[in-house]
Motif scaffolding. Structure first.
Motif, PDB file in Angstrom:
ATOM      1  N   PHE A   1      -0.410   1.672  -1.573  1.00 26.14           N
ATOM      2  CA  PHE A   1      -1.405   1.714  -0.193  1.00 26.14           C
ATOM      3  C   PHE A   1      -1.451   2.501   0.482  1.00 26.14           C
ATOM      4  CE2 PHE A   1      -3.204   0.181   3.949  1.00 26.14           C
ATOM      5  CZ  PHE A   1      -4.544   0.089   3.129  1.00 26.14           C
ATOM      6  N   THR A   2      -2.299   3.677   0.726  1.00 28.77           N
ATOM      7  CA  THR A   2      -2.338   4.339   2.035  1.00 28.77           C
ATOM      8  C   THR A   2      -2.800   4.653   2.637  1.00 28.77           C
ATOM      9  OG1 THR A   2      -3.567   6.311   0.211  1.00 28.77           O
ATOM     10  CG2 THR A   2      -0.989   6.165  -0.484  1.00 28.77           C
ATOM     11  N   PHE A   3      -2.859   5.238   3.649  1.00 34.05           N
ATOM     12  CA  PHE A   3      -4.087   4.617   4.389  1.00 34.05           C
ATOM     13  C   PHE A   3      -3.945   6.007   6.141  1.00 34.05           C
ATOM     14  CE2 PHE A   3      -0.632   2.964   6.874  1.00 34.05           C
ATOM     15  CZ  PHE A   3      -0.973   3.080   8.645  1.00 34.05           C
TER      16      PHE A   3
ATOM     17  N   ALA B   1      -5.520   1.976  -2.442  1.00 30.88           N
ATOM     18  CA  ALA B   1      -5.131   0.466  -2.637  1.00 30.88           C
ATOM     19  C   ALA B   1      -5.320   0.148  -4.345  1.00 30.88           C
ATOM     20  CB  ALA B   1      -5.895  -0.758  -2.002  1.00 30.88           C
ATOM     21  N   ALA B   2      -3.802  -0.225  -5.138  1.00 31.23           N
ATOM     22  CA  ALA B   2      -4.003  -1.036  -6.177  1.00 31.23           C
ATOM     23  C   ALA B   2      -3.350   0.224  -7.214  1.00 31.23           C
ATOM     24  CB  ALA B   2      -5.191  -1.527  -6.882  1.00 31.23           C
ATOM     25  N   GLY B   3      -2.350   1.292  -6.360  1.00 31.55           N
ATOM     26  CA  GLY B   3      -1.794   1.539  -6.650  1.00 31.55           C
ATOM     27  C   GLY B   3      -3.355   3.197  -7.612  1.00 31.55           C
TER      28      GLY B   3
ATOM     29  N   ALA C   1     -11.158   2.013 -10.048  1.00 28.89           N
ATOM     30  CA  ALA C   1     -11.369   1.664 -11.199  1.00 28.89           C
ATOM     31  C   ALA C   1     -11.746   0.558 -12.413  1.00 28.89           C
ATOM     32  CB  ALA C   1     -10.147   3.098 -11.618  1.00 28.89           C
ATOM     33  N   ALA C   2     -12.043   0.309 -12.865  1.00 29.85           N
ATOM     34  CA  ALA C   2     -11.803  -0.740 -13.612  1.00 29.85           C
ATOM     35  C   ALA C   2     -11.058  -0.952 -14.895  1.00 29.85           C
ATOM     36  CB  ALA C   2     -13.479  -1.494 -14.188  1.00 29.85           C
ATOM     37  N   THR C   3     -11.032   0.116 -15.649  1.00 30.68           N
ATOM     38  CA  THR C   3     -10.352   0.381 -16.536  1.00 30.68           C
ATOM     39  C   THR C   3     -10.074   2.295 -16.386  1.00 30.68           C
ATOM     40  OG1 THR C   3     -11.391   1.129 -18.203  1.00 30.68           O
ATOM     41  CG2 THR C   3     -11.428  -1.228 -18.021  1.00 30.68           C
TER      42      THR C   3
END
Length: 577
Positions: A77-79, A100-102, A160-162
């Motif tokens: 996670f970055t902000f 988030a989520a890589g 990005a779903a996949t």
């Protein structure tokens, strides 16, 4: 934009910042950094600021300047958060980006608020008379400074779903709040130009969403966008002057206009509200050896909510890049689109003359030869352009390049006298460095156009009356519709032939000294008009010298000359006869 909107947006961004920092604080091995900037702007102003500070607050005295930035990273996670305030509510900027989520979920938000100063035409130069023709102006808001406060909001979310599929959504909003100058004109008794301060509260919103697919050498995406524009301020109204004879003040001119003082307050400077939906599909394929093919298809529908009319746009384009060995590449482009606008029936208000020779009659009843005054509008915006281009880029040596190209353009118009215009453009450019200190360049373009855009029957009416109309009978003699209808000469400011030549040279024996020279000529002409020719020639030679004797001192000087010659025919209709 209201203060409530700005406060709500600022609180929302602050909430994002707090939540982002809280998530980072809960994550192990967090790294959070930040910076705070405190300062002040001091200045003094004289005269108008419209040019020197068109988009700056630039208030007299001292303004605080505050800024802060906070960023963090814990691996997944970055902000990055940013805020600045120029000491005035009209100078603010906020931004936030989150991953988030890589990196599979990305979001960014931004808001920028700034001032835009607008001009105020004093109209003090408007005034004069020729015989019975009088022009004057009234500024009902004299001395006021016009400006708008602009807010720009931009939010984007990517998921990005996949590995090969992702979805995106965005929301953009432009807010414009302030006052600008609005003008309108009364006719017949005299030309009376009147100016008012017109308040604005305009909002443009665009919501877009779509999906992307990428697999190997192939990629494609689809986007749907809904755009709206609204103005929450009321449209200003104006009571126009009474249409009377400008010299005798006899009430005999009413049927020459559609409205005057007797119509009461009428709206003007209406900013139409609109809605637009757009669907776009794009695709691209990467070919071996850096070749590529790409294309897109767009379909959009826009609607003027005030006028009850709209337009349809359908277009497609494609690009092709193909290498020919290591020293040449061919590029091609093709685009075709169609614009269709709805026709609108215009019902002209036909007033009845209260007195004079035409008392009790409309203007069309007095002069039936003019024909029906009501009509359907057929927009000249309806058209179908086709564009195609091909270019060959050669690199015969490390210090040289040659580009050859051809461009074809054809415009078919549905509702205009010039139904089709066709242009063929040939172009060439070369660059050569015979030595390390000398470089040469040249560019040549030749365009030939058949039936360029022109104003058909724009000038030179026939002499239908040799003397002034008899006094006391303002409706006798030559009428304007007869004079305008007798025009026979075509005007154009678009060339049938156009040539451009641009050449230059630079000699740079060292990094501390260089001399450059250039010469550009553009020659345009239209010899296909029915009664005259139009030509426009521009010559622009010049040179520049650059000297840098030390790292801390540089000197640059140059000379430029421009000779611009335009020849055309100008025609003025007889107005006061």
């Amino acid at each position: 934009m209201s203060l409530r909107r700005a406060l709500t947006l600022a609180l929302s961004l602050a909430t994002i910042a707090v939540l982002s920092a809280a998530v980072a604080a809960q994550a192990p091995d967090k790294t959070t950094e930040g910076i705070v900037v405190l300062g002040a702007n001091v200045g003094g102003n004289t005269d108008t600021m419209n040019r020197v500070a068109e988009y700056d607050v630039a208030r007299d005295g001292t303004l605080p300047a505050l800024g802060a930035r906070l960023w963090g990273n814990n691996g997944t996670f970055t902000f990055d958060l940013l805020a600045s305030h120029g000491g005035d509510s009209r100078d603010q900027k906020y931004a936030a980006s989150i991953s988030a989520a890589g990196g599979r979920v990305k979001a960014s938000f931004g808001f920028d608020r700034f001032l835009h100063r607008l001009d105020h035409d004093p109209l003090d130069y408007v005034g004069g008379s020729i015989a019975t023709f009088v022009v004057h102006a009234t500024d009902h808001d004299a001395g006021s400074d016009y400006s708008t406060i602009n807010g720009m909001w931009n939010a984007n979310v990517d998921v990005a779903a996949t590995e090969h599929l992702s979805f995106f959504v965005s929301h953009k909003m432009q807010m414009r709040d302030g006052t600008h100058q609005a003008m309108t004109t009364s006719h017949c008794a005299n030309c009376h130009i009147e100016s008012y301060g017109r308040k604005l509260d305009q909002t443009t919103q665009a919501l877009a969403l779509g999906a992307r697919v990428a697999a190997g050498r192939f990629s494609a995406d689809y986007t749907y966008e809904n755009r709206t524009f609204r103005d929450d301020e009321s449209t200003p109204t104006h009571v126009y002057d009474k249409a009377v004879h400008p010299q005798t003040l006899a009430d005999v001119f009413l049927n020459r206009v559609s409205y005057d003082q007797r119509s009461g307050a009428l709206p003007f400077d209406l900013v139409p509200e609109f809605t637009k939906q757009t669907n776009t599909v794009r695709a691209a394929v990467a070919l071996p050896n850096e070749g590529a093919i790409s294309g897109n298809f767009t379909r959009s529908s826009s609607h003027n909510d005030n006028a009850g009319m709209g337009a349809e746009f359908t277009g497609a384009s494609g690009r092709f890049t193909f290498p020919l060995g290591k020293r040449a590449v061919v590029k091609a482009f093709l685009r075709r689109y169609d614009i269709e606008t709805e026709s609108v029936f215009v019902d002209i208000g036909e007033a009845v003359a209260p007195a004079g020779p035409a008392a009790g009659l409309t203007y069309q009843q007095v002069f039936p030869a003019m024909g029906d005054v009501d009509y359907f509008t057929e927009s000249t915006g309806s058209r179908t352009p086709t564009e195609a281009a091909i270019e060959l880029a050669l690199r015969p040596g490390k210090r040289s390049s040659i580009n050859l190209g051809y461009v074809f353009e054809q415009v078919n118009r549905t509702n205009f006298h010039v139904e089709k215009s066709t242009t063929n453009l040939f172009k060439a450019a070369a660059y050569f460095r015979p030595t390390r200190t000398l470089s040469l360049r040249a560019r040549y373009e030749q365009a030939m156009t058949t039936d360029p855009f022109a104003n058909i029957h724009a000038a030179k009416p026939a002499i239908l009356q040799y003397g002034p109309s008899p006094g006391g009978l303002p409706f006798a003699g030559l009428q304007y519709f007869e004079m305008y209808g007798s025009r026979s000469v075509n005007f154009a400011a678009s060339p049938t032939d156009s040539l451009l030549f641009d050449a230059g040279a630079t000699w740079a024996p060292s990094q501390e000294f260089s001399v450059s020279g250039h010469y550009r000529v553009r020659d345009m002409k239209n010899d296909a008009l029915n009664a005259s020719t139009w030509d426009h020639t521009i010559h622009m030679p010049g040179f520049e010298v650059y000297v840098a004797p030390t790292d801390r001192f540089t000197l640059a000087a140059g000379w430029g000359y421009q000779r611009d010659t335009l020849n055309t025919v100008f025609s003025t209709l007889n107005f006061v006869g």
